[in-house]
Design a protein around this motif. Structure first.
Motif, PDB file in Angstrom:
ATOM      1  N   VAL A 288       0.838  -1.191   0.000  1.00  0.00           N
ATOM      2  CA  VAL A 288       0.000   0.000   0.000  1.00  0.00           C
ATOM      3  C   VAL A 288       0.881   1.253   0.000  1.00  0.00           C
ATOM      4  N   ALA A 289       0.588   2.166  -0.894  1.00  0.00           N
ATOM      5  CA  ALA A 289       1.305   3.442  -0.962  1.00  0.00           C
ATOM      6  C   ALA A 289       0.290   4.550  -1.193  1.00  0.00           C
ATOM      7  N   SER A 307       3.221   0.871   3.343  1.00  0.00           N
ATOM      8  CA  SER A 307       3.168  -0.310   4.196  1.00  0.00           C
ATOM      9  C   SER A 307       3.170  -1.553   3.315  1.00  0.00           C
ATOM     10  N   PRO A 308       3.962  -2.560   3.658  1.00  0.00           N
ATOM     11  CA  PRO A 308       3.953  -3.784   2.847  1.00  0.00           C
ATOM     12  C   PRO A 308       2.661  -4.577   2.986  1.00  0.00           C
ATOM     13  N   ARG A 309       1.946  -4.375   4.100  1.00  0.00           N
ATOM     14  CA  ARG A 309       0.727  -5.164   4.316  1.00  0.00           C
ATOM     15  C   ARG A 309      -0.173  -4.458   5.343  1.00  0.00           C
ATOM     16  N   VAL A 310      -1.448  -4.320   4.990  1.00  0.00           N
ATOM     17  CA  VAL A 310      -2.447  -3.757   5.895  1.00  0.00           C
ATOM     18  C   VAL A 310      -3.579  -4.761   6.017  1.00  0.00           C
ATOM     19  N   GLU A 311      -3.991  -5.078   7.252  1.00  0.00           N
ATOM     20  CA  GLU A 311      -5.033  -6.079   7.484  1.00  0.00           C
ATOM     21  C   GLU A 311      -6.173  -5.489   8.306  1.00  0.00           C
ATOM     22  N   TRP A 312      -7.378  -5.954   7.994  1.00  0.00           N
ATOM     23  CA  TRP A 312      -8.565  -5.600   8.777  1.00  0.00           C
ATOM     24  C   TRP A 312      -9.283  -6.906   9.110  1.00  0.00           C
ATOM     25  N   SER A 322       4.933   0.190   9.000  1.00  0.00           N
ATOM     26  CA  SER A 322       4.478   1.264   8.134  1.00  0.00           C
ATOM     27  C   SER A 322       5.386   2.483   8.289  1.00  0.00           C
ATOM     28  N   THR A 323       5.405   3.317   7.254  1.00  0.00           N
ATOM     29  CA  THR A 323       6.195   4.539   7.275  1.00  0.00           C
ATOM     30  C   THR A 323       5.324   5.712   6.857  1.00  0.00           C
ATOM     31  N   VAL A 324       5.370   6.770   7.641  1.00  0.00           N
ATOM     32  CA  VAL A 324       4.678   8.012   7.316  1.00  0.00           C
ATOM     33  C   VAL A 324       5.725   9.113   7.221  1.00  0.00           C
ATOM     34  N   VAL A 339       7.981   8.882  10.440  1.00  0.00           N
ATOM     35  CA  VAL A 339       7.590   7.992  11.534  1.00  0.00           C
ATOM     36  C   VAL A 339       7.507   6.580  10.968  1.00  0.00           C
ATOM     37  N   ALA A 340       8.190   5.654  11.592  1.00  0.00           N
ATOM     38  CA  ALA A 340       8.136   4.243  11.192  1.00  0.00           C
ATOM     39  C   ALA A 340       7.740   3.408  12.389  1.00  0.00           C
ATOM     40  N   GLY A 341       6.893   2.428  12.170  1.00  0.00           N
ATOM     41  CA  GLY A 341       6.452   1.576  13.265  1.00  0.00           C
ATOM     42  C   GLY A 341       5.259   0.749  12.861  1.00  0.00           C
ATOM     43  N   ALA A 342       4.688   0.064  13.834  1.00  0.00           N
ATOM     44  CA  ALA A 342       3.515  -0.777  13.603  1.00  0.00           C
ATOM     45  C   ALA A 342       2.269  -0.021  14.047  1.00  0.00           C
TER      46      ALA A 342
END
Length: 476
Positions: A288-289, A307-312, A322-324, A339-342
């Motif tokens: 996701v970009a 983010s390489p992967r986003v789940e719901w 993820s990186t913002v 900002v990088a983190g989960a």
């Protein structure tokens, strides 16, 4: 032998002549209205629903089967309430394939169709009985189909929600199993609560298998305009391909470009994902970009998300590693932060948790030290969008000094903090005595702040003055 053949041919000719006369008589004298009571009774017997034929009905048998319907309506099962109705319908089909349960048609036309689908408080749909109808799937081959001026209404009686798709316009090419057909679709969609109201136009290539209940919509593009939640003046283009198999909906290589307004401020959005998959287990997006931009005068904002992967799943949103990245220009100041983190969102995406967060930032411009402010901190943070409650614990380096911070509060009414600085050199901030830096450092300005907390400074320097273990307490 020749006589036998002659008599046989004569008999066959006579038979064909009689059959032609009978068929011609049927075509000329057939009146479908004579059969309407039988059709109504058959529908009632098979579905438990009442078919009402309100307008003129015409049927031709030669050379093809031609059926034209005026206004007709179908009731709910065991009720007089209207489930579906059609203002006009037209079908031109081959007669012979119908005997083999196959529909081969040159044209299918529907105008003014309206269907009301409801889900009751027990989760049952009012179309469940139709989906579980008798017999196998009907084979069909329709050269072209058109639906115009139609609508679908969906109501969830348990949730009290209502959604309506109206002004439906559909035009297709040939519709047959395993063949690809060009399709164009246009409609308006809105909900009863006014949360969204959009107009959608889409086109693509449809492939389906009615027996396996699989559908694919490739080389697709759609334009969406209107209102979505708190976003107004939405104008977005979506491209990609979609596929549906029982229980799984998949979107491949999708991309979004759009504009909208939020709180009166204009924004531009670009987003892409290599895969979006929804099933009974949840929703997953890969690679996701997204990039968000906004500009009003000298005020500029740009944010990027990867983010390489986003789940719901089961009401929980999770984005791993993820990186913002944020760039902000405001009041002659420039701020850059990453900002990088989960990221994790719970309770219907109302509570956001950022864990193992690593942040780097820099700020330059008016009111800041000449060299600017730079830092890097790490920690965890939580934000509740309902109560605007914030919790954060961070540690790192800012202006070459080690920093520890804890923050708790409900914005903007009140919050508490604990800030621990290893060293604070006011000279480096441009606050040395006797210098006209244009930077004020007056603690009295904090008297009206809703904040309460403590500030501890291991070493405080200003000009030739050095203070150790400075502690300040702030009360609202």
């Amino acid at each position: 032998m020749k006589k036998v053949a002659k008599y046989a041919l004569a008999a066959a000719g006579a038979f064909l002549l009689c059959a032609g006369l009978v068929l011609g008589y049927l075509v000329l004298t057939f009146d479908v209205r004579d059969y309407e009571p039988r059709i109504v009774a058959l529908v009632k017997e098979k579905t438990g629903r009442t078919l009402t034929i309100r307008g003129e009905t015409a049927l031709s048998l030669w050379p093809d089967l031609g059926l034209t319907l005026g206004p007709v309506a179908l009731s709910e099962r065991g009720s007089d309430a209207v489930f579906a109705e059609v203002a006009n319908a037209r079908l031109s089909a081959k007669l012979r394939p119908l005997f083999d349960k196959a529909l081969v048609a040159d044209e299918l036309f529907l105008e003014g169709a309206s269907v009301r689908i409801t889900r009751d408080k027990d989760g049952r749909l009012n179309i469940d009985d139709l989906l579980a109808g008798e017999g196998g799937a009907l084979d069909f081959d329709i050269a072209r189909a058109r639906v115009t001026k139609s609508r679908i209404v969906y109501e969830d009686l348990a949730l009290g929600t209502r959604h309506q798709v109206s002004g439906i316009e559909i035009v297709t090419g040939r519709l047959v199993n395993a063949a690809t057909s060009p399709v164009t679709v246009a409609f308006d969609a809105r909900d009863g609560a006014g949360a969204y109201a959009v107009a959608i136009e889409a086109q693509g290539r449809l492939t389906f298998d009615s027996r396996q209940r699989t559908y694919a919509f490739d080389a697709a593009s759609a334009r969406l305009r209107g209102k979505l939640a708190t976003l107004s003046d939405v104008d977005a283009t979506i491209k990609g391909g979609a596929a549906w198999t029982p229980g799984v909906f998949r979107v491949n290589a999708s991309a979004i470009e759009g504009r909208f307004k939020a709180a009166g401020r204009p924004f531009e959005l670009d987003a892409a994902s290599t895969l979006l998959e929804t099933s009974t287990e949840g929703t997953t997006a890969e690679s996701v970009a997204a990039a968000l931009r906004s500009s009003t005068g000298d005020d500029r904002l740009q944010a990027r998300f990867n983010s390489p992967r986003v789940e719901w799943r089961q009401g929980v949103l999770a984005a791993r590693e993820s990186t913002v990245e944020l760039d902000l220009v405001r009041d002659a100041r420039k701020v850059h932060a990453t900002v990088a983190g989960a990221l994790r969102a719970t309770e219907g995406a109302r509570v956001f948790e950022l864990s193992d967060a690593r942040t780097k930032f820099s700020a330059r411009g008016a009111g800041l030290p000449k060299r600017g402010v730079e830092g890097a901190v790490a920690g965890n943070a939580t934000f509740d969008t309902r109560s605007l409650r914030v919790e954060a614990k961070l540690a790192g380096t800012v202006l070459d000094t080690r920093v520890k911070a804890a923050f708790h509060g409900v914005s903007p009414s009140s919050y508490t903090f604990a800030l621990d600085l290893d060293t604070l050199d006011l000279d480096r901030l441009g606050l040395a005595a006797g210098k006209d830096t244009g930077v004020d450092f007056d603690l009295a300005e904090l008297s009206g702040s809703p904040a309460a907390g403590t500030l501890r400074i291991g070493t405080l320097r200003r000009a030739s003055v050095v203070a150790k273990n400075v502690q300040l307490a702030l009360k609202p």
